[in-house]
Design an enzyme around this catalytic site. Structure first.
Site, PDB file in Angstrom:
ATOM      1  N   CYS A 218       0.650  -1.286   0.042  1.00  0.00           N
ATOM      2  CA  CYS A 218       0.183   0.132   0.013  1.00  0.00           C
ATOM      3  C   CYS A 218       1.009   1.361  -0.048  1.00  0.00           C
ATOM      4  CB  CYS A 218      -0.812   0.065   1.357  1.00  0.00           C
ATOM      5  SG  CYS A 218      -2.145  -1.217   1.368  1.00  0.00           S
ATOM      6  N   ASP A 219       0.315   2.363  -0.454  1.00  0.00           N
ATOM      7  CA  ASP A 219       1.038   3.638  -0.482  1.00  0.00           C
ATOM      8  C   ASP A 219      -0.087   4.799  -0.512  1.00  0.00           C
ATOM      9  OD1 ASP A 219       3.951   4.573  -0.405  1.00  0.00           O
ATOM     10  OD2 ASP A 219       2.746   6.050  -1.110  1.00  0.00           O
TER      11      ASP A 219
END
Length: 198
Positions: A68-69
């Site tokens: 994730c980012d």
């Protein structure tokens, strides 16, 4: 099923644990500056994919890897983590009383199968004072997160409302992750870890 979180974010880990999952954390160590985009949702997704792939290459056996980012889109700019305390202070002075959109990219990989998507949540910031901004920046919290704010920490009092998934603002959208996990043939509830009954 071995679940691997390709993120060093304590908030993402805490969110997954609160949802009944017990992931192993493997930090990707990738250079995020190698990815550029003028579209915040695409940038967040590309960064998530970069992290997920880097960790998947190091993980052996049948594992489900999640990367994730997050980035904040605010007044035509894409804001990641602030450079320093002065940057965080300047951002908050601009953001107070206004709204931005927090985009979180999600990449799920199992073997050769990979699925990628992003979730977006509108964040309405409170009209905080200069003194409140200074006190918040002094905690150090905004220096380590996209957009220089949190929903689940000190910064929660400075967010007057959101439109969308609150988990997404913390850094991982559970509803989106459930769908991506299903895409690679894993039932969400099968990832729940056994808990001791007190």
């Amino acid at each position: 099923m071995r679940l691997v979180l390709a993120s060093q974010s304590p908030a993402r880990l805490a969110t997954l644990r609160a949802a009944g999952l017990d992931p192993e954390v493997v930090v990707s160590g990738v250079d995020e500056t190698q990815v550029t985009s003028t579209d915040p949702a695409n940038l967040a997704a590309a960064l998530a994919q970069l992290k997920c792939r880097a960790v998947a290459e190091r993980v052996e056996g049948d594992a489900l890897v999640v990367g994730c980012d997050s980035v904040l889109a605010f007044e035509g700019e894409i804001l990641g983590k602030p450079a320093d305390a002065a940057d965080a202070t300047a951002r908050w002075r601009r953001m107070r009383g206004r709204s931005g959109v927090l985009h979180t990219g999600h990449c799920v990989r199992r073997g050769d199968e990979e699925f990628l998507d992003s979730a977006s949540t509108v964040v309405h910031f409170a009209d905080v004072t200069d003194a409140e901004i200074a006190a918040y920046v002094a905690t150090g919290e905004p220096l380590h997160v996209a957009g220089a704010f949190t929903l689940d920490g000190y910064g929660g009092a400075f967010v007057r409302g959101i439109e969308g998934d609150p988990h997404n603002v913390v850094g991982i959208s559970l509803p989106l992750l459930r769908l991506l996990v299903a895409d690679v043939g894993v039932e969400w509830t099968s990832l729940w870890s056994a808990r001791d009954e007190a």
